[in-house]
Design a protein around this motif. Structure first.
Motif, PDB file in Angstrom:
ATOM      1  N   SER A 167       0.858  -1.184   0.000  1.00 46.28           N
ATOM      2  CA  SER A 167       0.000   0.000   0.000  1.00 46.28           C
ATOM      3  C   SER A 167       0.894   1.234   0.000  1.00 46.28           C
ATOM      4  CB  SER A 167      -0.902   0.001   1.234  1.00 46.28           C
ATOM      5  OG  SER A 167      -1.629   1.212   1.320  1.00 46.28           O
ATOM      6  N   ALA A 168       0.330   2.373  -0.367  1.00 45.04           N
ATOM      7  CA  ALA A 168       1.059   3.637  -0.288  1.00 45.04           C
ATOM      8  C   ALA A 168       0.855   4.305   1.069  1.00 45.04           C
ATOM      9  CB  ALA A 168       0.613   4.570  -1.409  1.00 45.04           C
ATOM     10  N   ASP A 169       0.090   3.682   1.931  1.00 49.75           N
ATOM     11  CA  ASP A 169      -0.161   4.216   3.276  1.00 49.75           C
ATOM     12  C   ASP A 169       1.017   3.874   4.184  1.00 49.75           C
ATOM     13  OD1 ASP A 169      -1.006   4.917   5.789  1.00 49.75           O
ATOM     14  OD2 ASP A 169      -2.941   3.887   5.658  1.00 49.75           O
ATOM     15  N   LEU A 246       9.364  -0.053  -3.490  1.00 51.12           N
ATOM     16  CA  LEU A 246       9.662  -0.307  -2.079  1.00 51.12           C
ATOM     17  C   LEU A 246      10.983   0.352  -1.679  1.00 51.12           C
ATOM     18  CD1 LEU A 246       8.694  -4.098  -1.802  1.00 51.12           C
ATOM     19  CD2 LEU A 246       7.409  -2.155  -0.891  1.00 51.12           C
ATOM     20  N   LEU A 247      11.978   0.225  -2.548  1.00 56.01           N
ATOM     21  CA  LEU A 247      13.289   0.826  -2.262  1.00 56.01           C
ATOM     22  C   LEU A 247      13.213   2.344  -2.218  1.00 56.01           C
ATOM     23  CD1 LEU A 247      15.648  -1.420  -4.440  1.00 56.01           C
ATOM     24  CD2 LEU A 247      15.562  -1.322  -1.950  1.00 56.01           C
ATOM     25  N   ARG A 248      12.371   2.932  -3.058  1.00 57.91           N
ATOM     26  CA  ARG A 248      12.235   4.391  -3.097  1.00 57.91           C
ATOM     27  C   ARG A 248      11.307   4.922  -2.007  1.00 57.91           C
ATOM     28  NH1 ARG A 248      11.998   3.820  -9.148  1.00 57.91           N
ATOM     29  NH2 ARG A 248       9.728   3.837  -8.960  1.00 57.91           N
ATOM     30  N   GLY A 249      10.670   4.038  -1.259  1.00 54.67           N
ATOM     31  CA  GLY A 249       9.765   4.468  -0.195  1.00 54.67           C
ATOM     32  C   GLY A 249       8.455   5.011  -0.706  1.00 54.67           C
ATOM     33  N   GLU A 250       8.062   4.622  -1.916  1.00 58.96           N
ATOM     34  CA  GLU A 250       6.791   5.062  -2.484  1.00 58.96           C
ATOM     35  C   GLU A 250       5.655   4.115  -2.083  1.00 58.96           C
ATOM     36  OE1 GLU A 250       8.836   6.968  -6.528  1.00 58.96           O
ATOM     37  OE2 GLU A 250       7.777   5.067  -6.608  1.00 58.96           O
ATOM     38  N   LEU A 251       5.991   2.828  -2.008  1.00 57.55           N
ATOM     39  CA  LEU A 251       5.043   1.823  -1.545  1.00 57.55           C
ATOM     40  C   LEU A 251       5.637   1.130  -0.321  1.00 57.55           C
ATOM     41  CD1 LEU A 251       3.843   0.175  -4.889  1.00 57.55           C
ATOM     42  CD2 LEU A 251       2.617   1.867  -3.496  1.00 57.55           C
ATOM     43  N   PHE A 252       4.762   0.515   0.486  1.00 53.15           N
ATOM     44  CA  PHE A 252       5.205  -0.108   1.730  1.00 53.15           C
ATOM     45  C   PHE A 252       4.653  -1.529   1.829  1.00 53.15           C
ATOM     46  CE2 PHE A 252       4.709   4.439   2.219  1.00 53.15           C
ATOM     47  CZ  PHE A 252       5.963   4.830   2.702  1.00 53.15           C
ATOM     48  N   GLU A 253       5.520  -2.439   2.225  1.00 53.83           N
ATOM     49  CA  GLU A 253       5.065  -3.802   2.456  1.00 53.83           C
ATOM     50  C   GLU A 253       4.272  -3.852   3.757  1.00 53.83           C
ATOM     51  OE1 GLU A 253       6.746  -8.356   3.201  1.00 53.83           O
ATOM     52  OE2 GLU A 253       8.161  -6.736   2.728  1.00 53.83           O
ATOM     53  N   VAL A 254       3.117  -4.489   3.697  1.00 52.18           N
ATOM     54  CA  VAL A 254       2.284  -4.652   4.888  1.00 52.18           C
ATOM     55  C   VAL A 254       2.557  -6.042   5.462  1.00 52.18           C
ATOM     56  CG1 VAL A 254      -0.047  -4.574   5.810  1.00 52.18           C
ATOM     57  CG2 VAL A 254       0.535  -3.193   3.787  1.00 52.18           C
TER      58      VAL A 254
END
Length: 287
Positions: A167-169, A246-254
């Motif tokens: 998610s992007a949250d 994920l590496l760029r911090g745009e999306l996050f693993e839940v």
């Protein structure tokens, strides 16, 4: 008509002395005569005039030579080409979305670099479509993200993959959740028939029926655009598909309690597929 008959005909065009030609070819004069008679019967015309003991190429023979010789040479060249054990031909493959975007392009590039006489025609379909294409012999080899237990299909494992919820949250990237705690989010999933979707829903088990799917997508870029612009959305994708984000911090693993979703990537082909040199070489190259 046979290539042998044609070869004798062209030799005879250059040397009409049967005894000389028989000695040069290592066959009898009667074998030469029989081959020419057989060729003439198939054409329905005489190619040589019989003058005494001589065979003289006539007007039909000259025309037949003119119309056919280039094709005969091309056929011989093709025969020699394949006898040289060169890997050649046209291979039709289809890959499911994750494999087709992130794995097979490099595999195809590397294989073509090694085999200059090969053409590979590739397509991207979902796993269920690829299974049917293999069954129908519409393609030579398929690459899928879900298992296949069809008796008409052979499968081989070519890699491992992990599906993750993203998610992007940023708040969702900070904790660990039970999967049903996330059901209030707007879930976007791949279309029906997708291996990613099937594996994810199978991993959820009986609670999958409680998940409301807000939207479906077929392209990864489409999903990423929706996720990045709408933090209230969430999905499950292959880790390799969102690695950069994920590496760029745009999306996050839940992270999830008691739920790890792993799967295999498979290469499949029809059990009755003829194992040509090209097919065998590519199959071994992939594995």
């Amino acid at each position: 008509m046979t290539l042998k008959e044609l070869a004798i005909f062209y030799h005879l065009c250059e040397d009409s002395h049967l005894s000389n030609l028989a000695q040069r070819l290592g066959i009898t004069q009667s074998a030469i005569s029989l081959a020419i008679k057989s060729l003439e019967q198939k054409i329905g015309e005489q190619l040589f005039d019989r003058i005494g003991k001589k065979l003289i190429l006539n007007e039909i023979g000259r025309l037949f030579k003119e119309k056919t010789h280039s094709h005969f040479v091309a056929l011989n060249d093709a025969e020699d080409f394949f006898k040289d054990s060169k890997i050649s031909g046209i291979l039709n493959i289809a890959s499911s979305k994750t494999i087709g975007d992130f794995m097979t392009p490099q595999i195809v590039f590397d294989f073509l670099t090694l085999h200059e006489h090969v053409t590979i025609q590739k397509d991207i379909k979902n796993s269920s479509q690829i299974i049917q294409m293999v069954k129908d012999a519409a393609i030579d080899i398929g690459f899928i993200e879900s298992s296949c237990e069809d008796a008409d299909i052979c499968k081989e494992v070519i890699g491992d993959d992990q599906l993750i919820v993203v998610s992007a949250d940023p708040c969702l990237g900070e904790g660990t959740f039970f999967i049903d705690e996330l059901f209030f989010k707007k879930w976007i999933l791949r279309e029906k028939g997708s291996g990613t979707r099937e594996v994810f829903l199978d991993a959820l088990g009986v609670i999958a029926k409680e998940l409301k799917i807000f939207m479906e997508f077929s392209e990864f870029e489409e999903a990423k655009t929706i996720l990045l612009k709408n933090p209230q959305t969430i999905t499950c994708l292959s880790r390799v598909a969102v690695e950069k984000e994920l590496l760029r911090g745009e999306l996050f693993e839940v992270k999830l309690f008691n739920l790890t979703i792993e799967r295999k990537f498979y290469m499949i082909y029809n059990k009755n597929k003829y194992a040509s040199k090209l097919f065998t070489e590519f199959k071994q190259f992939v594995c």
